[in-house]
Design a protein around this motif. Structure first.
Motif, PDB file in Angstrom:
ATOM      1  N   ASN A 150       0.492  -1.426   0.379  1.00  8.53           N
ATOM      2  CA  ASN A 150       0.116  -0.134   0.092  1.00  8.53           C
ATOM      3  C   ASN A 150       0.558   0.919  -0.243  1.00  8.53           C
ATOM      4  O   ASN A 150       0.370   2.359  -0.766  1.00  8.53           O
ATOM      5  N   LEU A 151       1.416   1.080   0.918  1.00  6.50           N
ATOM      6  CA  LEU A 151       3.027   2.456   0.721  1.00  6.50           C
ATOM      7  C   LEU A 151       3.654   2.475  -0.114  1.00  6.50           C
ATOM      8  O   LEU A 151       3.469   4.350  -1.171  1.00  6.50           O
ATOM      9  N   THR A 152       4.001   1.145  -0.936  1.00  2.00           N
ATOM     10  CA  THR A 152       4.530   1.897  -2.141  1.00  2.00           C
ATOM     11  C   THR A 152       3.431   2.025  -3.261  1.00  2.00           C
ATOM     12  O   THR A 152       3.813   2.970  -4.319  1.00  2.00           O
ATOM     13  N   GLU A 153       1.945   1.917  -4.124  1.00  2.00           N
ATOM     14  CA  GLU A 153       1.246   2.102  -4.300  1.00  2.00           C
ATOM     15  C   GLU A 153       1.139   3.909  -3.960  1.00  2.00           C
ATOM     16  O   GLU A 153       1.144   4.787  -4.957  1.00  2.00           O
ATOM     17  N   GLN A 154       1.035   4.183  -2.935  1.00  2.00           N
ATOM     18  CA  GLN A 154       0.876   5.302  -2.502  1.00  2.00           C
ATOM     19  C   GLN A 154       2.114   6.278  -3.679  1.00  2.00           C
ATOM     20  O   GLN A 154       1.543   7.422  -3.359  1.00  2.00           O
ATOM     21  N   ALA A 155       2.910   5.631  -2.861  1.00  2.00           N
ATOM     22  CA  ALA A 155       5.023   7.029  -3.080  1.00  2.00           C
ATOM     23  C   ALA A 155       4.346   6.844  -4.999  1.00  2.00           C
ATOM     24  O   ALA A 155       4.692   7.992  -5.228  1.00  2.00           O
ATOM     25  N   LYS A 156       3.867   5.171  -5.448  1.00  2.00           N
ATOM     26  CA  LYS A 156       3.493   5.328  -6.818  1.00  2.00           C
ATOM     27  C   LYS A 156       2.886   7.158  -7.803  1.00  2.00           C
ATOM     28  O   LYS A 156       3.013   7.631  -8.764  1.00  2.00           O
TER      29      LYS A 156
ATOM     30  N   GLY B 232       1.340  11.401  -9.939  1.00  2.00           N
ATOM     31  CA  GLY B 232       0.948  13.243  -9.684  1.00  2.00           C
ATOM     32  C   GLY B 232       1.695  14.843  -9.980  1.00  2.00           C
ATOM     33  O   GLY B 232       1.545  15.439 -10.553  1.00  2.00           O
ATOM     34  N   LEU B 233       2.803  14.349  -9.225  1.00  2.00           N
ATOM     35  CA  LEU B 233       4.076  15.977  -9.553  1.00  2.00           C
ATOM     36  C   LEU B 233       4.488  15.638 -11.001  1.00  2.00           C
ATOM     37  O   LEU B 233       4.628  16.680 -11.780  1.00  2.00           O
ATOM     38  N   ARG B 234       4.209  14.610 -11.485  1.00  2.00           N
ATOM     39  CA  ARG B 234       4.925  14.852 -13.104  1.00  2.00           C
ATOM     40  C   ARG B 234       3.508  15.030 -14.184  1.00  2.00           C
ATOM     41  O   ARG B 234       4.184  15.097 -14.885  1.00  2.00           O
ATOM     42  N   LYS B 235       2.883  15.119 -13.809  1.00  2.00           N
ATOM     43  CA  LYS B 235       2.193  15.377 -14.463  1.00  2.00           C
ATOM     44  C   LYS B 235       1.595  17.300 -13.920  1.00  2.00           C
ATOM     45  O   LYS B 235       2.101  17.662 -13.639  1.00  2.00           O
TER      46      LYS B 235
END
Length: 54
Positions: free
Chosen positions: A40-46, A51-54
């Motif tokens: 879950n933490l990995t998914e949240q980080a991704k 979101g930052l890249r967009k």
């Protein structure tokens, strides 16, 4: 063998897991929950990085 108190604790835990099916069942339950939390933490980080890249 083990001269530190932590060594005795680890040896006792290993013996308990080796001989107790109930302890293995409980440990497996915690391992599954821990793995789920990490995923879950990995998914949240991704999602955050995406979101930052967009």
């Amino acid at each position: 063998m083990a001269k530190l108190p932590i060594g005795y604790v680890l040896a006792g835990a290993a013996m308990m897991l080796a001989f107790s099916p109930e302890a293995r069942k409980t440990m497996r339950k915690f391992a599954v929950k821990g793995t789920e939390a990490v995923l879950n933490l990995t998914e949240q980080a991704k999602d955050t990085v995406g979101g930052l890249r967009k």
